[in-house]
Design a protein around this motif. Structure first.
Motif, mmCIF file in Angstrom:
data_model
loop_
_atom_site.group_PDB
_atom_site.id
_atom_site.type_symbol
_atom_site.label_atom_id
_atom_site.label_comp_id
_atom_site.label_asym_id
_atom_site.label_seq_id
_atom_site.Cartn_x
_atom_site.Cartn_y
_atom_site.Cartn_z
ATOM 1 N N VAL A 49 3.269 3.982 -6.873
ATOM 2 C CA VAL A 49 2.522 3.264 -5.840
ATOM 3 C C VAL A 49 2.637 3.993 -4.509
ATOM 4 C CG1 VAL A 49 2.455 1.144 -4.461
ATOM 5 C CG2 VAL A 49 2.682 1.002 -6.959
ATOM 6 N N ALA A 50 3.829 4.460 -4.199
ATOM 7 C CA ALA A 50 4.074 5.107 -2.909
ATOM 8 C C ALA A 50 3.230 6.358 -2.720
ATOM 9 C CB ALA A 50 5.560 5.444 -2.775
ATOM 10 N N MET A 51 2.799 6.975 -3.800
ATOM 11 C CA MET A 51 2.000 8.194 -3.666
ATOM 12 C C MET A 51 0.541 7.978 -4.069
ATOM 13 S SD MET A 51 3.393 10.506 -6.906
ATOM 14 C CE MET A 51 5.008 10.703 -6.178
ATOM 15 N N SER A 52 0.132 6.710 -4.164
ATOM 16 C CA SER A 52 -1.237 6.395 -4.564
ATOM 17 C C SER A 52 -2.008 5.773 -3.406
ATOM 18 C CB SER A 52 -1.246 5.424 -5.757
ATOM 19 O OG SER A 52 -0.641 6.014 -6.895
ATOM 20 N N ASP A 53 -3.318 5.816 -3.525
ATOM 21 C CA ASP A 53 -4.206 5.187 -2.548
ATOM 22 C C ASP A 53 -4.701 3.831 -3.020
ATOM 23 O OD1 ASP A 53 -4.721 7.569 -0.571
ATOM 24 O OD2 ASP A 53 -4.932 8.407 -2.590
ATOM 25 N N VAL A 54 -4.845 3.700 -4.340
ATOM 26 C CA VAL A 54 -5.415 2.499 -4.938
ATOM 27 C C VAL A 54 -4.563 2.081 -6.123
ATOM 28 C CG1 VAL A 54 -7.432 1.505 -6.095
ATOM 29 C CG2 VAL A 54 -7.759 3.203 -4.273
ATOM 30 N N VAL A 55 -4.307 0.784 -6.243
ATOM 31 C CA VAL A 55 -3.785 0.200 -7.478
ATOM 32 C C VAL A 55 -4.909 -0.653 -8.042
ATOM 33 C CG1 VAL A 55 -2.104 -1.350 -8.527
ATOM 34 C CG2 VAL A 55 -1.385 0.228 -6.713
ATOM 35 N N SER A 110 -5.193 -10.613 -16.553
ATOM 36 C CA SER A 110 -5.324 -11.976 -16.055
ATOM 37 C C SER A 110 -4.570 -12.082 -14.743
ATOM 38 C CB SER A 110 -4.754 -12.969 -17.064
ATOM 39 O OG SER A 110 -5.496 -12.957 -18.264
ATOM 40 N N PRO A 111 -5.051 -12.895 -13.808
ATOM 41 C CA PRO A 111 -4.359 -13.028 -12.523
ATOM 42 C C PRO A 111 -2.899 -13.426 -12.711
ATOM 43 C CG PRO A 111 -6.515 -14.053 -12.407
ATOM 44 C CD PRO A 111 -6.310 -13.685 -13.847
ATOM 45 N N GLY A 112 -2.048 -12.779 -11.921
ATOM 46 C CA GLY A 112 -0.631 -13.109 -11.941
ATOM 47 C C GLY A 112 0.226 -12.150 -12.736
ATOM 48 N N VAL A 113 -0.382 -11.287 -13.563
ATOM 49 C CA VAL A 113 0.413 -10.382 -14.396
ATOM 50 C C VAL A 113 1.195 -9.402 -13.538
ATOM 51 C CG1 VAL A 113 0.309 -8.547 -16.114
ATOM 52 C CG2 VAL A 113 -1.038 -10.633 -16.440
ATOM 53 N N LEU A 114 0.536 -8.733 -12.599
ATOM 54 C CA LEU A 114 1.258 -7.780 -11.759
ATOM 55 C C LEU A 114 2.294 -8.480 -10.895
ATOM 56 C CD1 LEU A 114 -0.654 -5.568 -12.781
ATOM 57 C CD2 LEU A 114 -0.714 -4.683 -10.444
ATOM 58 N N ASP A 115 1.992 -9.692 -10.442
ATOM 59 C CA ASP A 115 2.999 -10.452 -9.690
ATOM 60 C C ASP A 115 4.244 -10.677 -10.540
ATOM 61 O OD1 ASP A 115 1.966 -11.590 -6.943
ATOM 62 O OD2 ASP A 115 0.263 -11.668 -8.309
ATOM 63 N N SER A 116 4.043 -11.009 -11.811
ATOM 64 C CA SER A 116 5.186 -11.274 -12.685
ATOM 65 C C SER A 116 6.018 -10.029 -12.910
ATOM 66 C CB SER A 116 4.703 -11.841 -14.020
ATOM 67 O OG SER A 116 4.041 -10.854 -14.806
ATOM 68 N N TRP A 117 5.415 -8.867 -12.751
ATOM 69 C CA TRP A 117 6.154 -7.613 -12.872
ATOM 70 C C TRP A 117 6.851 -7.198 -11.572
ATOM 71 C CZ3 TRP A 117 1.785 -4.219 -15.441
ATOM 72 C CH2 TRP A 117 1.551 -4.671 -16.746
ATOM 73 N N GLY A 118 6.558 -7.919 -10.500
ATOM 74 C CA GLY A 118 7.082 -7.510 -9.204
ATOM 75 C C GLY A 118 6.188 -6.532 -8.481
ATOM 76 N N LEU A 119 4.903 -6.528 -8.849
ATOM 77 C CA LEU A 119 3.955 -5.589 -8.239
ATOM 78 C C LEU A 119 2.743 -6.317 -7.658
ATOM 79 C CD1 LEU A 119 3.994 -2.676 -10.861
ATOM 80 C CD2 LEU A 119 5.019 -2.666 -8.577
ATOM 81 N N GLY A 120 2.948 -7.532 -7.148
ATOM 82 C CA GLY A 120 1.884 -8.232 -6.451
ATOM 83 C C GLY A 120 1.565 -7.552 -5.132
ATOM 84 N N TYR A 121 0.518 -8.046 -4.452
ATOM 85 C CA TYR A 121 0.041 -7.356 -3.263
ATOM 86 C C TYR A 121 1.109 -7.251 -2.180
ATOM 87 C CZ TYR A 121 -2.793 -6.155 0.809
ATOM 88 O OH TYR A 121 -3.293 -5.544 1.935
ATOM 89 N N ASP A 122 1.884 -8.291 -1.963
ATOM 90 C CA ASP A 122 2.930 -8.217 -0.936
ATOM 91 C C ASP A 122 3.941 -7.135 -1.266
ATOM 92 O OD1 ASP A 122 1.768 -10.210 0.563
ATOM 93 O OD2 ASP A 122 3.002 -11.818 -0.286
ATOM 94 N N ALA A 123 4.307 -7.039 -2.536
ATOM 95 C CA ALA A 123 5.255 -5.999 -2.940
ATOM 96 C C ALA A 123 4.629 -4.618 -2.791
ATOM 97 C CB ALA A 123 5.699 -6.238 -4.378
ATOM 98 N N LEU A 124 3.349 -4.489 -3.126
ATOM 99 C CA LEU A 124 2.676 -3.194 -3.038
ATOM 100 C C LEU A 124 2.591 -2.705 -1.599
ATOM 101 C CD1 LEU A 124 -0.293 -3.762 -5.537
ATOM 102 C CD2 LEU A 124 1.780 -2.434 -5.945
ATOM 103 N N ARG A 125 2.195 -3.586 -0.682
ATOM 104 C CA ARG A 125 2.038 -3.121 0.699
ATOM 105 C C ARG A 125 3.379 -2.955 1.394
ATOM 106 N NH1 ARG A 125 -0.717 -8.006 4.204
ATOM 107 N NH2 ARG A 125 0.669 -9.693 3.564
ATOM 108 N N ALA A 126 4.433 -3.572 0.855
ATOM 109 C CA ALA A 126 5.766 -3.278 1.386
ATOM 110 C C ALA A 126 6.160 -1.845 1.054
ATOM 111 C CB ALA A 126 6.785 -4.268 0.807
#
Length: 860
Positions: free
Chosen positions: A541-547, A552-568
């Protein structure tokens, strides 16, 4: 995504578009206006011809009351200028000089004759993007053919995928069906719009404008699903079926079920483990499990197949018979499809479009919005948005303009806004060129690609073709849909020799459909649920421009990769997700694939013969491709916004919203006239034409579409048919008379065509100026269509394991930064984990021993 975090401006705010377009490109202009662009529509004296397309407000035909014009021109401004008057041409030229984009679908040569051709305009304004939509392209043997929505859906192959089951014995007793309404222009308009934004991104960094052109025929011809690659890979044709996927053999079970009050519900059985028990439990709850047991109802499980193409067995009939009995016990309003969804089953009502316009889920997402018409003293409901976002928003805009309403204001100087070209823009230096010999539109853009299925993976396909590096992430226990249109046993050599369908391999690295939707991408295996896998994902993520993701909604959040985590991790990251119903709202967790989105959005119910016939629906996952185009549009729009502002964002997109957006005229007709949609088969009530239908020709399942919009076209048809007396028959003497006697007219035309060769008849009619088109199969498009060949519609790309095969190229031609479907790596789709060495070794700097250890631990 809370309302307070949603964006308030469009990604194209500050961009000016001059539109010289009819129905071929008005949808593209609507999309650009919805993204915030100032679209100035230049109309001829008397107004755009689309002001004469129905339906009309209160059914009164008037140039200010066309609901078609209202729908496709919302948010635009209008000025009347005459291309044939020198002083008006000067005003047009002056307006174009103030613009970023010229969008036009004028007859070939018309602008050049007035000194407004693309070459001249680009000499005068080198930063201009000249976007052109044409029916068949400006060169090639069919360049002068006349098109229409019906003609394009026929020649493009859509119709041979759509229709009704054959009669017992396998003979089709009903013609193919053109899904309603205006879909050829939606398909082409989406792809032209996303390519225009790719051109804006190229101009942002280079300062160069360019020509961008799209032939509707080419765009439509590659918008079908499995039929194309099934023919390319194995020389096999697919057969159309009622409201379910066209496939190589007719399946014995329906996908839609009748309620007792005459409506329809899609009730798919699925193939996931546990679904048998879920079905039995639902029927048991209502005491309707008699005659059904888990053993007889067992569903086949297998590898990941494209929805609608997996194996079918006779065992499934027991379950479908039980489902049919179950659904028939309910009225449409009371079918417990929500309970089925909550249990994880693929069920959905076949909605009519207006039912979505009243749904709290879509209203909360502002998918539909009321727009004021002050001159009429009331508001009407429109479909207005395809996604939500934190950094930008869809622009509802003003109602469609009155004729010449903005003649004064459009000539005023443009207001200042964010820059549209980088102050440091310069010609590309040291960039790797594509095999086309020119730079890609995108440079130094990386996508961490969690997409799967066509609706999302097909979107990042465009980004790779425009030059982005896409790193596709897969997990072995949860791979993408790799098992469709498999490579033949014996490879390309066997295919080149084949005279009949070939047996396919079972290696998931050799799926032709997967190869067609994921070319040019890198591929890694990664278990993000493992702590070490999550840490690797965070580093990527740190070296990417786009994720990008399509879960289904919520899957990335359950992995710890929701939008708040990504922009952190990376503050300017762009996170774009595509689901069936959108993350925000009450339907976010519904299980959705293409056929469910088709059903829920209203598209399945809209297509078919008039009631009481059952809906024909779509013979493929139409909203997978349309969702993919929209997904690519969302990513490119977000990249352009970030280029101008430095701001990343979260985009929450859905397939079903795309379906609502392209059904806007039907929603507006309900809002304005109280009219509920009813199917009209292959006829054309709103842009009157007669004959306008599909007619049988010599041979098995051979059909020809004909569309006569004018009396001149009808007289030309009678001459070709050798029956000039038809033209003087009082029933057929003019368009109004022919519209009133269509059954007799169709019988007459069908009696003429039924013993004739479809192609010979099409060519004779087109030479006489009559719109006509063969209902083409994938074989026809690949082997018999000289125009597609002239447009270079397929590109040969080599996959590491699957070998070298033709796949669908981006149908839009960019003169200075052409797309290349093999991407920067010039390769087909990745094998599973093919680029682990590159990503983990070269990008992340891991040693061979570290990579081996990760594999042993189940991380990769």
């Amino acid at each position: 995504m809370d309302a307070q975090h949603e964006g308030s401006r469009g990604p194209l705010t500050g961009i000016r578009v001059i539109e010289l377009a009819d129905e071929q490109a008005e949808y593209c202009g609507l999309t650009l206006a919805g993204l915030g662009a100032d679209v100035i529509k230049i109309e001829s004296p008397g107004g755009s011809p689309t002001r004469r397309i129905g339906p009309f407000y209160e059914d009164r035909e008037d140039r200010e009351r066309s609901l078609f014009f209202w729908q496709y021109n919302r948010g635009k401004r209008s000025i009347v200028l005459d291309l044939h008057r020198p002083d008006d041409r000067d005003r047009i030229r002056a307006l174009i000089a103030t613009a970023d984009i010229l969008l036009e679908s004028t007859p070939r040569g018309e602008l050049e004759a007035g000194g407004l051709g693309a070459s001249t305009l680009l000499q005068q304004t080198p930063t201009l993007i000249v976007a052109r939509m044409s029916a068949f392209g400006d060169d090639g043997p069919w360049a002068d053919f006349k098109g229409s929505d019906l003609i394009h859906l026929a020649l493009g192959g859509v119709m041979m995928n759509c229709g009704y089951d054959p009669a017992p014995g396998g003979t089709y007793d009903l013609p193919p069906i053109a899904p309603q309404m205006w879909h050829a222009y939606h398909i082409a308009g989406e792809q032209l719009a996303l390519s225009i934004i790719a051109a804006l991104l190229f101009r942002w960094r280079t300062g160069k404008g360019q020509r961008v052109s799209c032939a509707i025929h080419e765009a439509v011809a590659k918008s079908t699903e499995v039929d194309l690659m099934t023919w390319v890979m194995r020389r096999a044709l697919v057969l159309r079926q009622t409201c379910r996927h066209a496939r190589e053999s007719i399946t014995p079970h329906p996908s839609i079920v009748h309620t007792k009050d005459g409506r329809w519900v899609m009730a798919n059985l699925g193939t996931r483990p546990g679904e048998t028990a879920q079905l039995v439990a639902l029927l048991e709850k209502y005491g309707m499990d008699a005659g059904l047991d888990a053993e007889k109802a067992a569903l086949p499980t297998s590898g990941r197949f494209v929805p609608g193409t997996g194996p079918s067995t006779e065992k499934r009939d027991h379950a479908m018979e039980a489902v049919q009995r179950f659904v028939r016990a309910f009225t449409y309003e009371n079918v417990p499809w929500r309970e089925a969804q909550e249990a994880g089953m693929l069920w959905a009502p076949l909605r009519k479009p207006h039912e979505n316009a009243m749904d709290p889920h879509w209203l909360a997402r502002r998918s539909c919005t009321d727009v004021e018409h002050p001159e009429l003293g009331r508001s009407f409901r429109y479909a207005t948005s395809k996604w939500l976002a934190t950094g930008t928003s869809w622009t509802v805009g003003r109602r469609a303009p009155l004729l010449n309403e903005d003649a004064t204001t459009v000539m005023l100087p443009r207001e200042g806004d964010l820059p549209v070209i980088d102050a440091a823009a310069r010609a590309p230096v040291g960039e790797g060129l594509s095999p086309r010999g020119k730079p890609f539109a995108l440079n130094k853009i990386r996508i961490l690609d969690f997409t799967w299925f066509l609706a999302s993976a097909g979107g990042t396909r465009f980004l790779s073709a425009f030059g982005a590096e896409s790193i596709k992430v897969e997990l072995k226990s949860h791979p993408d849909t790799r098992m469709a249109a498999m490579a033949p046993v014996g490879g390309r050599a066997a295919r080149d020799r084949a005279t009949a369908p070939l047996k396919g391999v079972t290696d998931p690295d050799m799926g032709g459909q997967f190869n067609n939707k994921n070319p040019g991408k890198r591929g890694i295996s990664l278990n993000v649920r493992h702590p070490k896998g999550l840490e690797i994902a965070r580093r990527l993520v740190a070296m990417s421009d786009v994720v990008a993701e399509g879960f289904s909604p919520g899957v990335l959040d359950s992995w710890g990769l929701g939008y708040d985590a990504l922009r952190a991790i990376k503050p300017d990251i762009i996170y774009v997700q595509q689901s069936g119903m959108g993350a925000k709202g009450t339907y976010g967790r519904f299980r959705t694939v293409g056929p469910i989105a088709n059903s829920f959005s209203g598209l399945s119910e809209m297509s078919g013969l008039p009631e009481p016939a059952m809906p024909a629906g779509w013979g493929y996952s139409y909203l997978d491709w349309m969702g993919a185009y929209s997904f690519a549009l969302a990513i490119l729009s977000a990249l352009f916004h970030r280029a101008r502002t430095g701001e990343g964002q979260w985009v929450d997109a859905s397939q079903s919203e795309v379906g609502l957006f392209i059904s806007g005229t039907t929603i507006l007709d309900w809002s304005a006239n109280g009219r509920v949609w009813s199917r009209y088969g292959n006829r054309s009530p709103y842009k009157p034409a007669a004959p306008h239908k599909v007619y049988p020709c010599a041979g098995a399942d051979r059909w020809l579409t004909i569309a006569c919009f004018t009396d001149a076209e009808w007289r030309a048809l009678t001459d070709v048919a050798g029956h000039p007396e038809w033209a003087s028959d009082r029933r057929f003497k003019d368009l109004a008379a022919r519209m009133a006697h269509q059954d007799s007219l169709d019988a007459l035309v069908g009696s003429w065509t039924k013993d004739r060769d479809a192609y010979a008849t099409m060519l004779a009619l087109q030479r006489a100026g009559v719109p006509a088109g063969v209902c083409q199969t994938a074989a026809d498009r690949c082997d018999n269509d000289p125009q597609l060949a002239a447009l270079s519609w397929l590109t040969e790309v080599t996959g590491t394991k699957i070998g070298r095969w033709p796949i669908a190229e981006v149908p839009v031609k960019l003169s200075e930064s052409p797309a290349y479907i093999g991407g920067r790596i010039d390769r087909g789709a990745p094998c599973y984990g093919e680029d682990n060495g590159y990503v983990y070794g070269e990008l992340l700097g891991m040693s061979g021993e570290e990579i081996k250890a990760l594999a042993e631990e189940g991380v990769i």
